[in-house]
Motif scaffolding. Structure first.
Motif, PDB file in Angstrom:
ATOM      1  N   THR A   1       0.977  -1.684  -0.013  1.00 24.83           N
ATOM      2  CA  THR A   1       0.349   0.322  -0.097  1.00 24.83           C
ATOM      3  C   THR A   1       0.394   1.072   0.128  1.00 24.83           C
ATOM      4  OG1 THR A   1      -1.674  -1.009   1.366  1.00 24.83           O
ATOM      5  CG2 THR A   1      -2.207   1.707   0.956  1.00 24.83           C
ATOM      6  N   THR A   2       2.203   0.964   0.746  1.00 25.74           N
ATOM      7  CA  THR A   2       2.702   2.242   1.101  1.00 25.74           C
ATOM      8  C   THR A   2       3.271   2.715  -0.401  1.00 25.74           C
ATOM      9  OG1 THR A   2       3.063   1.907   3.045  1.00 25.74           O
ATOM     10  CG2 THR A   2       5.176   3.067   1.977  1.00 25.74           C
ATOM     11  N   LEU A   3       4.042   1.583  -1.227  1.00 29.72           N
ATOM     12  CA  LEU A   3       4.342   1.605  -2.183  1.00 29.72           C
ATOM     13  C   LEU A   3       3.800   2.507  -3.236  1.00 29.72           C
ATOM     14  CD1 LEU A   3       6.731  -1.186  -2.101  1.00 29.72           C
ATOM     15  CD2 LEU A   3       7.612   0.889  -1.976  1.00 29.72           C
ATOM     16  N   VAL A   4       2.517   2.027  -3.130  1.00 33.79           N
ATOM     17  CA  VAL A   4       1.743   2.041  -4.552  1.00 33.79           C
ATOM     18  C   VAL A   4       1.455   3.475  -4.139  1.00 33.79           C
ATOM     19  CG1 VAL A   4      -0.353   1.760  -5.279  1.00 33.79           C
ATOM     20  CG2 VAL A   4       0.763  -0.064  -4.768  1.00 33.79           C
ATOM     21  N   ALA A   5       0.679   3.833  -2.965  1.00 33.91           N
ATOM     22  CA  ALA A   5       0.538   5.074  -2.786  1.00 33.91           C
ATOM     23  C   ALA A   5       1.330   6.397  -3.313  1.00 33.91           C
ATOM     24  CB  ALA A   5       0.346   5.704  -1.439  1.00 33.91           C
ATOM     25  N   ALA A   6       2.986   5.485  -2.883  1.00 36.48           N
ATOM     26  CA  ALA A   6       4.254   6.427  -3.312  1.00 36.48           C
ATOM     27  C   ALA A   6       3.910   6.726  -5.138  1.00 36.48           C
ATOM     28  CB  ALA A   6       5.216   5.754  -2.597  1.00 36.48           C
ATOM     29  N   ALA A   7       4.067   5.678  -5.617  1.00 38.06           N
ATOM     30  CA  ALA A   7       3.980   5.672  -7.108  1.00 38.06           C
ATOM     31  C   ALA A   7       2.941   6.589  -7.760  1.00 38.06           C
ATOM     32  CB  ALA A   7       3.362   4.104  -7.819  1.00 38.06           C
ATOM     33  N   VAL A   8       1.629   6.262  -6.914  1.00 38.03           N
ATOM     34  CA  VAL A   8       0.531   7.528  -7.630  1.00 38.03           C
ATOM     35  C   VAL A   8       0.819   9.022  -6.611  1.00 38.03           C
ATOM     36  CG1 VAL A   8      -1.822   8.190  -8.155  1.00 38.03           C
ATOM     37  CG2 VAL A   8      -1.135   5.535  -6.877  1.00 38.03           C
ATOM     38  N   THR A   9       1.848   9.348  -6.047  1.00 39.37           N
ATOM     39  CA  THR A   9       2.141  10.940  -5.536  1.00 39.37           C
ATOM     40  C   THR A   9       3.273  10.875  -6.629  1.00 39.37           C
ATOM     41  OG1 THR A   9       2.325  10.359  -3.324  1.00 39.37           O
ATOM     42  CG2 THR A   9       2.787  12.548  -3.685  1.00 39.37           C
ATOM     43  N   VAL A  10       3.828  10.805  -7.309  1.00 40.93           N
ATOM     44  CA  VAL A  10       5.523  10.817  -8.406  1.00 40.93           C
ATOM     45  C   VAL A  10       4.397  11.512  -9.794  1.00 40.93           C
ATOM     46  CG1 VAL A  10       6.898  10.267  -9.677  1.00 40.93           C
ATOM     47  CG2 VAL A  10       6.952  10.049  -7.192  1.00 40.93           C
ATOM     48  N   LEU A  11       3.049   9.949  -9.723  1.00 42.63           N
ATOM     49  CA  LEU A  11       2.598   9.839 -11.126  1.00 42.63           C
ATOM     50  C   LEU A  11       1.072  11.253 -11.585  1.00 42.63           C
ATOM     51  CD1 LEU A  11       1.847   6.238 -12.075  1.00 42.63           C
ATOM     52  CD2 LEU A  11       3.305   7.205 -12.565  1.00 42.63           C
ATOM     53  N   CYS A  12       1.431  10.927  -9.918  1.00 45.65           N
ATOM     54  CA  CYS A  12       0.022  12.493 -10.205  1.00 45.65           C
ATOM     55  C   CYS A  12       0.763  14.059 -10.908  1.00 45.65           C
ATOM     56  CB  CYS A  12      -0.407  12.772  -8.904  1.00 45.65           C
ATOM     57  SG  CYS A  12      -1.870  11.593  -8.721  1.00 45.65           S
TER      58      CYS A  12
ATOM     59  N   VAL B   1      -6.566   7.854 -16.833  1.00 51.45           N
ATOM     60  CA  VAL B   1      -7.428   6.591 -16.427  1.00 51.45           C
ATOM     61  C   VAL B   1      -6.272   5.044 -15.926  1.00 51.45           C
ATOM     62  CG1 VAL B   1      -8.560   4.369 -17.506  1.00 51.45           C
ATOM     63  CG2 VAL B   1      -9.142   7.373 -18.104  1.00 51.45           C
ATOM     64  N   PHE B   2      -4.784   5.467 -16.119  1.00 50.54           N
ATOM     65  CA  PHE B   2      -4.553   3.947 -15.633  1.00 50.54           C
ATOM     66  C   PHE B   2      -3.744   4.803 -14.478  1.00 50.54           C
ATOM     67  CE2 PHE B   2      -4.010   4.066 -20.244  1.00 50.54           C
ATOM     68  CZ  PHE B   2      -4.687   2.475 -20.863  1.00 50.54           C
ATOM     69  N   VAL B   3      -3.873   5.814 -14.285  1.00 43.95           N
ATOM     70  CA  VAL B   3      -3.206   5.969 -13.450  1.00 43.95           C
ATOM     71  C   VAL B   3      -4.671   6.036 -11.622  1.00 43.95           C
ATOM     72  CG1 VAL B   3      -2.152   7.942 -11.503  1.00 43.95           C
ATOM     73  CG2 VAL B   3      -1.569   7.972 -14.452  1.00 43.95           C
ATOM     74  N   THR B   4      -5.596   5.820 -12.028  1.00 43.36           N
ATOM     75  CA  THR B   4      -6.857   6.102 -11.294  1.00 43.36           C
ATOM     76  C   THR B   4      -7.066   4.765 -11.110  1.00 43.36           C
ATOM     77  OG1 THR B   4      -7.571   8.010 -12.400  1.00 43.36           O
ATOM     78  CG2 THR B   4      -9.463   6.591 -11.287  1.00 43.36           C
ATOM     79  N   VAL B   5      -6.752   4.078 -12.028  1.00 40.16           N
ATOM     80  CA  VAL B   5      -6.790   2.506 -11.680  1.00 40.16           C
ATOM     81  C   VAL B   5      -5.224   1.929 -11.042  1.00 40.16           C
ATOM     82  CG1 VAL B   5      -6.603   0.472 -12.973  1.00 40.16           C
ATOM     83  CG2 VAL B   5      -7.865   1.995 -14.473  1.00 40.16           C
ATOM     84  N   LEU B   6      -4.465   1.871 -11.083  1.00 40.59           N
ATOM     85  CA  LEU B   6      -3.083   1.989 -10.645  1.00 40.59           C
ATOM     86  C   LEU B   6      -3.972   2.589  -8.687  1.00 40.59           C
ATOM     87  CD1 LEU B   6      -0.775   1.311  -9.724  1.00 40.59           C
ATOM     88  CD2 LEU B   6       0.132   3.467  -9.939  1.00 40.59           C
ATOM     89  N   ALA B   7      -3.749   3.850  -8.603  1.00 41.25           N
ATOM     90  CA  ALA B   7      -4.865   4.294  -7.461  1.00 41.25           C
ATOM     91  C   ALA B   7      -5.647   3.321  -6.570  1.00 41.25           C
ATOM     92  CB  ALA B   7      -5.500   5.983  -7.345  1.00 41.25           C
ATOM     93  N   VAL B   8      -7.064   2.906  -6.938  1.00 42.31           N
ATOM     94  CA  VAL B   8      -7.921   2.693  -6.854  1.00 42.31           C
ATOM     95  C   VAL B   8      -7.193   0.602  -6.325  1.00 42.31           C
ATOM     96  CG1 VAL B   8     -10.079   0.815  -7.251  1.00 42.31           C
ATOM     97  CG2 VAL B   8      -9.323   3.441  -8.191  1.00 42.31           C
ATOM     98  N   ALA B   9      -6.166   0.226  -7.149  1.00 45.79           N
ATOM     99  CA  ALA B   9      -5.278  -0.709  -6.817  1.00 45.79           C
ATOM    100  C   ALA B   9      -4.270  -1.429  -5.363  1.00 45.79           C
ATOM    101  CB  ALA B   9      -4.637  -0.732  -7.882  1.00 45.79           C
ATOM    102  N   SER B  10      -4.593   0.676  -5.051  1.00 48.22           N
ATOM    103  CA  SER B  10      -3.509   0.376  -3.717  1.00 48.22           C
ATOM    104  C   SER B  10      -4.690   0.096  -2.746  1.00 48.22           C
ATOM    105  CB  SER B  10      -3.292   1.679  -3.234  1.00 48.22           C
ATOM    106  OG  SER B  10      -4.103   2.565  -3.503  1.00 48.22           O
TER     107      SER B  10
END
Length: 657
Positions: free
Chosen positions: A139-150, A160-169
């Motif tokens: 969860t921590t790593l995925v949230a960190a990745a979404v932070t950078v991608l945003c 859309v793919f960033v949103t899917v990754l965020a939901v996957a967290s």
């Protein structure tokens, strides 16, 4: 009031959420001192408070991304500001997830916190080898990745793919807590996952609108609110149903409603009802009046928003306290019921012996597909009604076939077949055949893409709604590639062999996420194949009708060969699963039956497809003949006369002098 709402709204949300968390922990005993190896109050209170900020950060991240993708225009500054909100929320979630993992380690192990190497090694072992620690690390790593991608991604489609990754967290969160280890594990994970995702969309979307209030302005705000209101209504329905399903699993009887866990659930229900009333007031009265320029209602609207955020904080705090409160139906008690091999493998009680009537009387609800089919029927009928209101025609048979296909999908994913497919290979194969052949044969003639393109209003402000996203997806290169008839046929046939003779088969049995993926995969491959043969919706390329029949016959020949291979096999697929269920019958005989189902059941849709292709072929010839007749009537058979004149000229030229 409207000027200060950007501060007052989030402040009310956080303050009420914290107060509700502390009150819930005190009432439910979620932070009580442990009798053995108590880690201290910092860890006991740190876990629920840090998890509260995980939920709030996830809500801001997912809600802002969904709002940017669905309601905002990349041509305006509002789009970039929403992504900044998503990035900040994802950063909060990253820090809170790391803190939750640390506090959880202290709570589980009872090891005192220090900065020594030994403590670091124990913590590292916890987050890399223990399932609970791995979940928080993920969860921590995925949230960190979404932070950078945003921050890095501003392309509308890529988001859309960033949103899917965020939901996957949120997937690791759904598999933790009271959802894991109990009977009804699949239903618990599904309910909690849906609850987390749609509550995040609902709460985060409203917070983002509050923060963007100054940028949106008086004219733009009602437009965005109307789009958010539709999403919020869907979220309300999903949150209510998933919350009820989760509470029913963990509370059990109505008498347990008066336990501390049950009373906290009542608090969440009251908050949910209040939020539903707020949403109804917004949709029915305030948004419409603001759209008509009635500025006198702006103050009332923002007061309502602050109150709504406060009740969302109440629900969030109660949820954080519930995660630390003992459930009336304990996981240990549920786990102690496992006595048969089937219960040890699946975690569920062995169902009654599968008499044929039980396939129609037994039920194992899957909330995901109940919601998907329910919304699919509702929006399809709503689209047909919109067409008829403006005077356009839509064939009734398309509606009947679409509704029938979704009702059949409801039965396969929730009825008796879903009850027994974990225990009997024949039931699993029956589900596979219906999902990949029967359901698509009913859904494809419904022409959902054509209906959506005609019924959904096009947007002109640069944002993308349902119509825009559907058309972008259909016209993408990837969609054009997989919709190619040859590719669709290869996917349809090849996935049979790859799925059953690879680790994918075992994954779908052991993991609920794998099971859901299996359903989606079978539906998509079957839908693409049927669409290439009899589809009405537009595709880049279609084979001529004679080649469609040849493709159908060739594909079905390979399909029949697969069934015969299963029937003649002397080895058992997943022998340590289907062979260890303890039914008192030979699993190999059931596998032979499953192969027979794969061979025989597939023939019925094949005949239906062949007849449909032949009828379409005949109708296309008839249409072409009528078109030529109309053209001849308009031109006075000019083409035929020119052709005859050309023949006469050739004959005159060849005549001997």
């Amino acid at each position: 009031m409207p000027r200060s709402v950007r501060v007052l709204g989030p402040a009310a949300l956080i303050a009420v959420a914290l107060a509700a968390t502390f009150a819930g922990l005190a009432y439910g005993g979620g932070a009580a001192e442990q009798l053995i190896q108590d880690p201290g109050p910092i860890a006991r209170y740190g876990v629920p408070i840090a998890k509260l900020f995980v939920n709030l950060g996830a809500a801001g991240m997912i809600g802002a991304l969904v709002l940017a993708v669905w309601a905002l225009s990349p041509k305006r500054r509002e789009f970039d500001l929403a992504l900044d909100v998503a990035a900040a929320s994802a950063a909060v979630m990253t820090v809170a997830s790391a803190a939750t993992g640390l506090f959880t380690f202290l709570l589980v192990t009872g090891v005192p916190f220090d900065l020594s190497d030994a403590f670091g090694q124990k913590l590292g072992q916890f987050v890399t080898t223990i399932e609970l620690g791995q979940a928080w690390l993920t969860t921590t790593l995925v949230a960190a990745a979404v932070t950078v991608l945003c921050f890095a991604v501003r392309n509308h489609t890529a988001l859309v793919f960033v949103t899917v990754l965020a939901v996957a967290s949120l997937v690791p969160l759904a598999q933790q807590g009271h959802a894991a280890g109990a009977a009804g594990h699949a239903a618990a994970v599904t309910g909690l996952g849906l609850h987390l995702v749609f509550a995040s969309v609902w709460l985060g979307g409203l917070v983002t609108i509050v923060l963007l209030k100054g940028e949106l302005g008086a004219k733009r705000l009602p437009v965005v609110l109307a789009r958010y209101s539709t999403v919020a209504l869907i979220s309300f329905i999903v949150v209510a149903l998933s919350g009820y399903a989760s509470a029913a699993l963990r509370i059990g009887d109505w008498d347990q409603l008066f336990t501390p866990y049950g009373m906290l659930v009542v608090v969440k229900v009251v908050a949910l009802i209040a939020l539903g009333l707020f949403g109804a007031a917004q949709r029915r009265f305030l948004i419409g009046r603001m759209s008509r320029g009635d500025g006198s209602r702006a103050g009332s609207f923002w007061w309502l928003v602050v109150a709504e955020l406060a009740f969302m904080g109440l629900a969030s705090g109660a949820a954080a306290a519930l995660a630390r409160t003992a459930t009336p139906v304990s996981e240990e008690q549920a786990g102690s019921l496992a006595r048969t091999p089937a219960e040890i493998l699946t975690g569920e009680p062995l169902p009654p012996w599968p008499e044929w009537t039980r396939y129609f009387t037994e039920w194992n609800p899957d909330l995901i597909w109940l919601l998907v089919c329910g919304f699919g029927i509702f929006f399809y009928i709503a689209g047909v009604r919109r067409l008829r209101k403006r005077g356009d025609r839509w064939p009734i048979y398309r509606t009947v076939l679409w509704v029938s296909g979704l009702l059949l999908l409801v039965y396969i994913t929730n009825g008796g077949v879903n009850v027994y497919e974990q225990y009997l290979f024949s039931a699993h194969m029956l589900a596979h055949m219906v999902l990949t052949m029967a359901v698509p044969v009913l859904l494809v003639p419904g022409a959902p893409v054509t209906l959506a393109a005609r019924a959904i209003r096009a947007r002109k402000d640069g944002s993308r709604g349902g119509r825009e996203w559907i058309l972008i997806g259909v016209h993408s290169r990837f969609a054009g590639f997989i919709a190619n008839p040859i590719v669709a046929a290869l996917l349809f046939v090849g996935s049979l062999w790859v799925f059953y003779y690879s680790p994918l088969f075992r994954w779908t049995m052991l993991d609920h996420i794998g099971h859901e993926w299996m359903i989606v995969h079978f539906l998509i491959t079957g839908y693409l194949f049927v669409q290439s043969l009899i589809g009405i919706d537009p595709v880049p390329y279609r084979l001529p009708y004679p080649f469609r029949l040849l493709l159908l016959l060739g594909t079905m020949a390979f399909h029949a060969f697969f069934g015969l291979t299963i029937m003649s096999s002397t080895g058992l697929l997943l022998a340590d699963w289907y062979g260890a269920m303890g039914w008192g019958t030979l699993a190999l005989e059931d596998q032979v039956l499953g192969g027979g189902i794969a061979w025989s059941i597939g023939e019925i849709p094949t005949v239906a497809l062949a007849i449909t292709v032949a009828v379409q072929w005949a109708r296309s010839d008839e249409k072409e003949s009528k078109r030529r007749d109309r053209h001849a009537d308009r031109t006075g058979d000019a083409e035929l006369e020119a052709y005859n004149a050309q023949l006469a000229a050739i004959a005159e030229h060849d005549r001997p002098q």
